[in-house]
Design a protein around this motif. Sequence first.
Motif, PDB file in Angstrom:
ATOM      1  N   GLU A  89       4.185 -10.736 175.278  1.00 53.53           N
ATOM      2  CA  GLU A  89       5.426 -10.596 174.517  1.00 53.53           C
ATOM      3  C   GLU A  89       6.557 -10.081 175.421  1.00 53.53           C
ATOM      4  O   GLU A  89       6.365  -9.153 176.199  1.00 53.53           O
ATOM      5  CB  GLU A  89       5.184  -9.588 173.381  1.00 53.53           C
ATOM      6  CG  GLU A  89       6.178  -9.690 172.256  1.00 53.53           C
ATOM      7  CD  GLU A  89       5.946  -8.583 171.232  1.00 53.53           C
ATOM      8  OE1 GLU A  89       6.877  -8.326 170.454  1.00 53.53           O
ATOM      9  OE2 GLU A  89       4.841  -7.979 171.245  1.00 53.53           O
ATOM     10  N   VAL A  90       7.712 -10.699 175.294  1.00 53.87           N
ATOM     11  CA  VAL A  90       8.861 -10.306 176.110  1.00 53.87           C
ATOM     12  C   VAL A  90       9.474  -9.015 175.563  1.00 53.87           C
ATOM     13  O   VAL A  90       9.640  -8.860 174.356  1.00 53.87           O
ATOM     14  CB  VAL A  90       9.909 -11.437 176.113  1.00 53.87           C
ATOM     15  CG1 VAL A  90      11.143 -11.031 176.901  1.00 53.87           C
ATOM     16  CG2 VAL A  90       9.301 -12.720 176.684  1.00 53.87           C
ATOM     17  N   THR A  91       9.786  -8.076 176.478  1.00 54.77           N
ATOM     18  CA  THR A  91      10.384  -6.804 176.087  1.00 54.77           C
ATOM     19  C   THR A  91      11.764  -6.678 176.702  1.00 54.77           C
ATOM     20  O   THR A  91      11.942  -6.963 177.880  1.00 54.77           O
ATOM     21  CB  THR A  91       9.502  -5.637 176.588  1.00 54.77           C
ATOM     22  OG1 THR A  91       8.228  -5.735 175.960  1.00 54.77           O
ATOM     23  CG2 THR A  91      10.117  -4.288 176.257  1.00 54.77           C
ATOM     24  N   SER A  92      12.742  -6.257 175.923  1.00 58.13           N
ATOM     25  CA  SER A  92      14.074  -6.004 176.462  1.00 58.13           C
ATOM     26  C   SER A  92      14.345  -4.515 176.458  1.00 58.13           C
ATOM     27  O   SER A  92      14.022  -3.806 175.503  1.00 58.13           O
ATOM     28  CB  SER A  92      15.147  -6.723 175.636  1.00 58.13           C
ATOM     29  OG  SER A  92      16.428  -6.302 176.085  1.00 58.13           O
ATOM     30  N   ALA A  93      14.936  -4.014 177.565  1.00 54.35           N
ATOM     31  CA  ALA A  93      15.318  -2.598 177.617  1.00 54.35           C
ATOM     32  C   ALA A  93      16.830  -2.445 177.525  1.00 54.35           C
ATOM     33  O   ALA A  93      17.370  -1.395 177.878  1.00 54.35           O
ATOM     34  CB  ALA A  93      14.776  -1.946 178.878  1.00 54.35           C
ATOM     35  N   GLY A  94      17.521  -3.496 177.067  1.00 57.75           N
ATOM     36  CA  GLY A  94      18.960  -3.368 176.804  1.00 57.75           C
ATOM     37  C   GLY A  94      19.826  -3.476 178.038  1.00 57.75           C
ATOM     38  O   GLY A  94      19.352  -3.756 179.142  1.00 57.75           O
ATOM     39  N   GLU A  95      21.096  -3.222 177.839  1.00 52.45           N
ATOM     40  CA  GLU A  95      22.121  -3.330 178.882  1.00 52.45           C
ATOM     41  C   GLU A  95      21.942  -2.208 179.911  1.00 52.45           C
ATOM     42  O   GLU A  95      21.823  -1.044 179.533  1.00 52.45           O
ATOM     43  CB  GLU A  95      23.489  -3.229 178.197  1.00 52.45           C
ATOM     44  CG  GLU A  95      24.665  -3.090 179.102  1.00 52.45           C
ATOM     45  CD  GLU A  95      24.888  -4.311 179.983  1.00 52.45           C
ATOM     46  OE1 GLU A  95      24.746  -5.441 179.502  1.00 52.45           O
ATOM     47  OE2 GLU A  95      25.185  -4.116 181.181  1.00 52.45           O
ATOM     48  N   ILE A  96      21.926  -2.588 181.197  1.00 53.67           N
ATOM     49  CA  ILE A  96      21.731  -1.561 182.231  1.00 53.67           C
ATOM     50  C   ILE A  96      22.936  -1.433 183.166  1.00 53.67           C
ATOM     51  O   ILE A  96      22.834  -0.820 184.228  1.00 53.67           O
ATOM     52  CB  ILE A  96      20.461  -1.823 183.059  1.00 53.67           C
ATOM     53  CG1 ILE A  96      20.554  -3.185 183.763  1.00 53.67           C
ATOM     54  CG2 ILE A  96      19.220  -1.752 182.186  1.00 53.67           C
ATOM     55  CD1 ILE A  96      19.508  -3.356 184.856  1.00 53.67           C
ATOM     56  N   GLY A  97      24.049  -2.036 182.810  1.00 50.69           N
ATOM     57  CA  GLY A  97      25.256  -1.875 183.635  1.00 50.69           C
ATOM     58  C   GLY A  97      25.580  -3.145 184.416  1.00 50.69           C
ATOM     59  O   GLY A  97      26.722  -3.448 184.687  1.00 50.69           O
ATOM     60  N   THR A  98      24.550  -3.896 184.811  1.00 54.05           N
ATOM     61  CA  THR A  98      24.770  -5.163 185.516  1.00 54.05           C
ATOM     62  C   THR A  98      24.212  -6.324 184.698  1.00 54.05           C
ATOM     63  O   THR A  98      24.165  -7.450 185.189  1.00 54.05           O
ATOM     64  CB  THR A  98      24.076  -5.154 186.893  1.00 54.05           C
ATOM     65  OG1 THR A  98      22.672  -4.938 186.690  1.00 54.05           O
ATOM     66  CG2 THR A  98      24.625  -4.060 187.773  1.00 54.05           C
ATOM     67  N   GLY A  99      23.791  -6.056 183.469  1.00 53.67           N
ATOM     68  CA  GLY A  99      23.228  -7.091 182.621  1.00 53.67           C
ATOM     69  C   GLY A  99      22.161  -6.506 181.719  1.00 53.67           C
ATOM     70  O   GLY A  99      22.089  -5.286 181.540  1.00 53.67           O
TER      71      GLY A  99
END
Lengths: 111, 111, 111, 111
Positions: free
Chosen positions: A19-29
């Motif tokens: 399953e794909v996990t996103s950790a959100g916006e990190i400043g460069t994407g």
Amino acid sequence: MAPLIETKYVFTITARIGEVTSAGEIGTGVRRIIPITGGEVKGENINGKVCAFGADFQVIRPNELIELEARYAFETDDGAVVYVENKGIRFGPVELLQKLKRGEPVDPNLI
Amino acid sequence: MAPLIETKYVFTITARIGEVTSAGEIGTGVRRIIPITGGEVKGENINGKVCAFGADFQVIRPNELIELEARYAFETDDGAVVYVENKGIRFGPVELLQKLKRGEPVDPNLI
Amino acid sequence: MAPLIETKYVFTITARIGEVTSAGEIGTGVRRIIPITGGEVKGENINGKVCAFGADFQVIRPNELIELEARYAFETDDGAVVYVENKGIRFGPVELLQKLKRGEPVDPNLI
Amino acid sequence: MAPLIETKYVFTITARIGEVTSAGEIGTGVRRIIPITGGEVKGENINGKVCAFGADFQVIRPNELIELEARYAFETDDGAVVYVENKGIRFGPVELLQKLKRGEPVDPNLI
């Protein structure tokens, strides 16, 4: 002045992903992690299994280009372990990159 | 001229690891991968679970120093995903580093 | 639980810089290069000169945070060459970061 | 299965270099810095000058392979600045790599 670079087919890696996990916006994407859970390596002189660990650690840039950093390993039938580290930038038509981001299938020949 | 750096305790990460895999000598040392398979995050204001993917991608240098690059994530009880990327060099007395390499327990206060 | 980290003053590096060059937007921000052209190292037990090469290779993110990667060297009076690689992210109040971007002086205690 | 990769000649960069500096053994090999001091870019549709900063930051591994990381820039005649970051590993016959290390000329076709 403009040499051809010859390539040689050696093997195909088919990786299964979790399953794909996103950790959100990190400043460069947007940071996104695609776990690798196994798979197969098949070729003329090399066959093996993808190890059940590793991942593709991605950043999806504001312009939809995808920074890839896949880190995983496979083990050949005769017991050698090969560590793989693939870095690159996936680019293509923005609407296809957005499909990839949503997890929709995309014709690999178009991207 | 020589400022103190104050630290503040926030939480403890306890990670479970899978079987260690070595991919042999890569020119600058021995490549070793320690998969992360889960775990817990406990603190005063933050609690959660370590995701079941990611790994510590290491290189053990000829002089026994260990280059670490841990990449994993945890999810807090209220649903936030935090991606962690820890890079560093583990050093200490050579005999203790060799114990670590063999997978033997080492007192964390000594290294 | 929350240890103090003691620091020890060793030396001060004063680097002279050349004209700042920008290579424009690179997808994750603006690439900027600040050449290092020389300078001095002064301390109690170490003195020397900054070598006339190297640079701080920066990316100014869309949110004004600055990714730094300084790579340079200095040579001590007794002939040792020390290579320095400093990576980090400069953050602070946006209006001060924008002053830095325009090359205006900023009180180092505020950033 | 084994595609040809076509290449296209665009321009030639001729970089002038300054005195080579070594910072000694760093645990994974010998750190060496080759400053870039200028040069020319010539092509059919692009011409310019290499900027007088930047360097090739190298590590010479124990097995003589050379890790390269060149970081520099050039400015075209019409005022565009192009930043270049080249990473790679130079390999070849050990005796030729050792010549390179001593600064002796080597036929570029052999390495």
